[in-house]
Motif scaffolding. Sequence first.
Motif, PDB file in Angstrom:
ATOM      1  N   SER A   1       0.827  -1.209   0.000  1.00 51.66           N
ATOM      2  CA  SER A   1       0.000   0.000   0.000  1.00 51.66           C
ATOM      3  C   SER A   1       0.857   1.254   0.000  1.00 51.66           C
ATOM      4  O   SER A   1       0.591   2.209  -0.737  1.00 51.66           O
ATOM      5  N   ARG A   2       1.894   1.285   0.849  1.00 53.76           N
ATOM      6  CA  ARG A   2       2.794   2.440   0.895  1.00 53.76           C
ATOM      7  C   ARG A   2       3.441   2.678  -0.457  1.00 53.76           C
ATOM      8  O   ARG A   2       3.491   3.803  -0.949  1.00 53.76           O
ATOM      9  N   GLN A   3       3.949   1.599  -1.059  1.00 52.36           N
ATOM     10  CA  GLN A   3       4.645   1.751  -2.341  1.00 52.36           C
ATOM     11  C   GLN A   3       3.694   2.217  -3.436  1.00 52.36           C
ATOM     12  O   GLN A   3       4.042   3.061  -4.252  1.00 52.36           O
ATOM     13  N   GLU A   4       2.480   1.697  -3.452  1.00 57.89           N
ATOM     14  CA  GLU A   4       1.506   2.115  -4.455  1.00 57.89           C
ATOM     15  C   GLU A   4       1.144   3.595  -4.282  1.00 57.89           C
ATOM     16  O   GLU A   4       1.070   4.344  -5.258  1.00 57.89           O
ATOM     17  N   ALA A   5       0.945   4.042  -3.049  1.00 57.05           N
ATOM     18  CA  ALA A   5       0.618   5.442  -2.793  1.00 57.05           C
ATOM     19  C   ALA A   5       1.784   6.345  -3.193  1.00 57.05           C
ATOM     20  O   ALA A   5       1.585   7.398  -3.813  1.00 57.05           O
ATOM     21  N   ILE A   6       3.020   5.944  -2.874  1.00 56.13           N
ATOM     22  CA  ILE A   6       4.201   6.729  -3.257  1.00 56.13           C
ATOM     23  C   ILE A   6       4.306   6.815  -4.772  1.00 56.13           C
ATOM     24  O   ILE A   6       4.561   7.880  -5.331  1.00 56.13           O
ATOM     25  N   ASP A   7       4.120   5.683  -5.458  1.00 50.33           N
ATOM     26  CA  ASP A   7       4.204   5.668  -6.923  1.00 50.33           C
ATOM     27  C   ASP A   7       3.185   6.625  -7.536  1.00 50.33           C
ATOM     28  O   ASP A   7       3.488   7.354  -8.486  1.00 50.33           O
ATOM     29  N   ARG A   8       1.971   6.657  -7.004  1.00 52.52           N
ATOM     30  CA  ARG A   8       0.934   7.555  -7.522  1.00 52.52           C
ATOM     31  C   ARG A   8       1.292   9.019  -7.263  1.00 52.52           C
ATOM     32  O   ARG A   8       1.041   9.882  -8.104  1.00 52.52           O
ATOM     33  N   MET A   9       1.901   9.306  -6.108  1.00 52.17           N
ATOM     34  CA  MET A   9       2.326  10.671  -5.811  1.00 52.17           C
ATOM     35  C   MET A   9       3.453  11.102  -6.756  1.00 52.17           C
ATOM     36  O   MET A   9       3.458  12.228  -7.263  1.00 52.17           O
ATOM     37  N   ILE A  10       4.386  10.212  -7.021  1.00 57.18           N
ATOM     38  CA  ILE A  10       5.508  10.525  -7.911  1.00 57.18           C
ATOM     39  C   ILE A  10       5.012  10.837  -9.317  1.00 57.18           C
ATOM     40  O   ILE A  10       5.516  11.753  -9.976  1.00 57.18           O
ATOM     41  N   VAL A  11       4.016  10.106  -9.795  1.00 58.69           N
ATOM     42  CA  VAL A  11       3.451  10.382 -11.127  1.00 58.69           C
ATOM     43  C   VAL A  11       2.929  11.818 -11.181  1.00 58.69           C
ATOM     44  O   VAL A  11       3.160  12.544 -12.160  1.00 58.69           O
ATOM     45  N   LYS A  12       2.258  12.266 -10.128  1.00 60.58           N
ATOM     46  CA  LYS A  12       1.738  13.640 -10.088  1.00 60.58           C
ATOM     47  C   LYS A  12       2.866  14.653 -10.020  1.00 60.58           C
ATOM     48  O   LYS A  12       2.805  15.706 -10.662  1.00 60.58           O
ATOM     49  N   ALA A  13       3.919  14.341  -9.272  1.00 56.41           N
ATOM     50  CA  ALA A  13       5.064  15.245  -9.182  1.00 56.41           C
ATOM     51  C   ALA A  13       5.777  15.356 -10.529  1.00 56.41           C
ATOM     52  O   ALA A  13       6.152  16.452 -10.959  1.00 56.41           O
ATOM     53  N   GLU A  14       5.943  14.236 -11.212  1.00 54.59           N
ATOM     54  CA  GLU A  14       6.578  14.246 -12.533  1.00 54.59           C
ATOM     55  C   GLU A  14       5.756  15.058 -13.525  1.00 54.59           C
ATOM     56  O   GLU A  14       6.311  15.776 -14.364  1.00 54.59           O
ATOM     57  N   ALA A  15       4.431  14.968 -13.437  1.00 51.88           N
ATOM     58  CA  ALA A  15       3.565  15.728 -14.345  1.00 51.88           C
ATOM     59  C   ALA A  15       3.750  17.234 -14.152  1.00 51.88           C
ATOM     60  O   ALA A  15       3.556  18.004 -15.095  1.00 51.88           O
ATOM     61  N   LEU A  16       4.145  17.649 -12.957  1.00 57.15           N
ATOM     62  CA  LEU A  16       4.399  19.071 -12.694  1.00 57.15           C
ATOM     63  C   LEU A  16       5.818  19.480 -13.065  1.00 57.15           C
ATOM     64  O   LEU A  16       6.163  20.656 -13.001  1.00 57.15           O
ATOM     65  N   GLY A  17       6.661  18.510 -13.408  1.00 56.76           N
ATOM     66  CA  GLY A  17       8.059  18.802 -13.728  1.00 56.76           C
ATOM     67  C   GLY A  17       8.936  18.902 -12.494  1.00 56.76           C
ATOM     68  O   GLY A  17       9.995  19.525 -12.519  1.00 56.76           O
ATOM     69  N   ALA A  18       8.531  18.278 -11.400  1.00 57.73           N
ATOM     70  CA  ALA A  18       9.274  18.367 -10.143  1.00 57.73           C
ATOM     71  C   ALA A  18      10.533  17.513 -10.169  1.00 57.73           C
ATOM     72  O   ALA A  18      10.579  16.467 -10.818  1.00 57.73           O
ATOM     73  N   ASP A  19      11.533  17.988  -9.439  1.00 53.76           N
ATOM     74  CA  ASP A  19      12.755  17.224  -9.228  1.00 53.76           C
ATOM     75  C   ASP A  19      12.689  16.439  -7.918  1.00 53.76           C
ATOM     76  O   ASP A  19      13.395  15.460  -7.739  1.00 53.76           O
ATOM     77  N   ALA A  20      11.858  16.922  -6.978  1.00 59.05           N
ATOM     78  CA  ALA A  20      11.802  16.311  -5.652  1.00 59.05           C
ATOM     79  C   ALA A  20      10.449  16.573  -5.008  1.00 59.05           C
ATOM     80  O   ALA A  20       9.713  17.471  -5.427  1.00 59.05           O
ATOM     81  N   VAL A  21      10.165  15.795  -3.976  1.00 51.61           N
ATOM     82  CA  VAL A  21       9.016  16.035  -3.106  1.00 51.61           C
ATOM     83  C   VAL A  21       9.580  16.124  -1.691  1.00 51.61           C
ATOM     84  O   VAL A  21      10.264  15.205  -1.230  1.00 51.61           O
ATOM     85  N   VAL A  22       9.323  17.243  -1.026  1.00 48.98           N
ATOM     86  CA  VAL A  22       9.815  17.451   0.340  1.00 48.98           C
ATOM     87  C   VAL A  22       8.650  17.479   1.315  1.00 48.98           C
ATOM     88  O   VAL A  22       7.500  17.648   0.924  1.00 48.98           O
ATOM     89  N   GLY A  23       8.963  17.328   2.584  1.00 51.42           N
ATOM     90  CA  GLY A  23       7.924  17.339   3.612  1.00 51.42           C
ATOM     91  C   GLY A  23       7.011  16.134   3.500  1.00 51.42           C
ATOM     92  O   GLY A  23       5.829  16.213   3.816  1.00 51.42           O
ATOM     93  N   LEU A  24       7.556  15.004   3.080  1.00 53.12           N
ATOM     94  CA  LEU A  24       6.772  13.792   2.845  1.00 53.12           C
ATOM     95  C   LEU A  24       6.147  13.288   4.142  1.00 53.12           C
ATOM     96  O   LEU A  24       6.812  13.171   5.159  1.00 53.12           O
ATOM     97  N   ARG A  25       4.852  13.007   4.097  1.00 52.70           N
ATOM     98  CA  ARG A  25       4.122  12.503   5.266  1.00 52.70           C
ATOM     99  C   ARG A  25       3.164  11.394   4.840  1.00 52.70           C
ATOM    100  O   ARG A  25       2.652  11.395   3.727  1.00 52.70           O
ATOM    101  N   PHE A  26       2.904  10.464   5.770  1.00 53.97           N
ATOM    102  CA  PHE A  26       1.943   9.392   5.566  1.00 53.97           C
ATOM    103  C   PHE A  26       0.779   9.573   6.524  1.00 53.97           C
ATOM    104  O   PHE A  26       0.944  10.070   7.627  1.00 53.97           O
ATOM    105  N   SER A  27      -0.383   9.136   6.094  1.00 56.36           N
ATOM    106  CA  SER A  27      -1.573   9.172   6.936  1.00 56.36           C
ATOM    107  C   SER A  27      -2.418   7.954   6.603  1.00 56.36           C
ATOM    108  O   SER A  27      -2.420   7.481   5.464  1.00 56.36           O
TER     109      SER A  27
END
Length: 146
Positions: free
Chosen positions: A59-85
């Motif tokens: 579940s964690r890996q799937e959620a991270i993968d989905r977040m990374i896809v959104k970050a890549e779509a914005l042209g991001a190099d990184a995601v900071v302040g990462l939190r789980f809930s």
Amino acid sequence: MTVQLSNLEHLPNYQITERLDVVYGSTVRSKHVGKDLFAGLKNIVGGELTAYTELLEESRQEAIDRMIVKAEALGADAVVGLRFSTSSIAQGASELFVYGTAVKVAPISQQPYQAPPSGGHDHSSQNTNPQTQVTPDDLPRFNPFG
């Protein structure tokens, strides 16, 4: 460059040049009836519930993968302040949610390390040359919330 992740408000050895947007990923999973029955039996004797450990890791890996896809779509190099809930959606089903701030970064040029001058064990003489000392206050900080 792949999207780098940091639970810090900055990315070590990089300077944040642009804050893009909050990005997130989530997944909702339910328990498998057979595995749930086995877990109930395992509660009697104790020990790790490996079926649930594996479910949460997936579940964690799937959620991270989905977040990374959104970050890549914005042209991001990184995601900071990462939190789980996590939250309970229905009986036997839970959501795992991960979020952070998508940013653009640039590497910080590193100065080569220079050892302090040797001279016995006298710790009172410290190298005060500002060009060779980097303190935590010298590092760039970024507040992902504004």
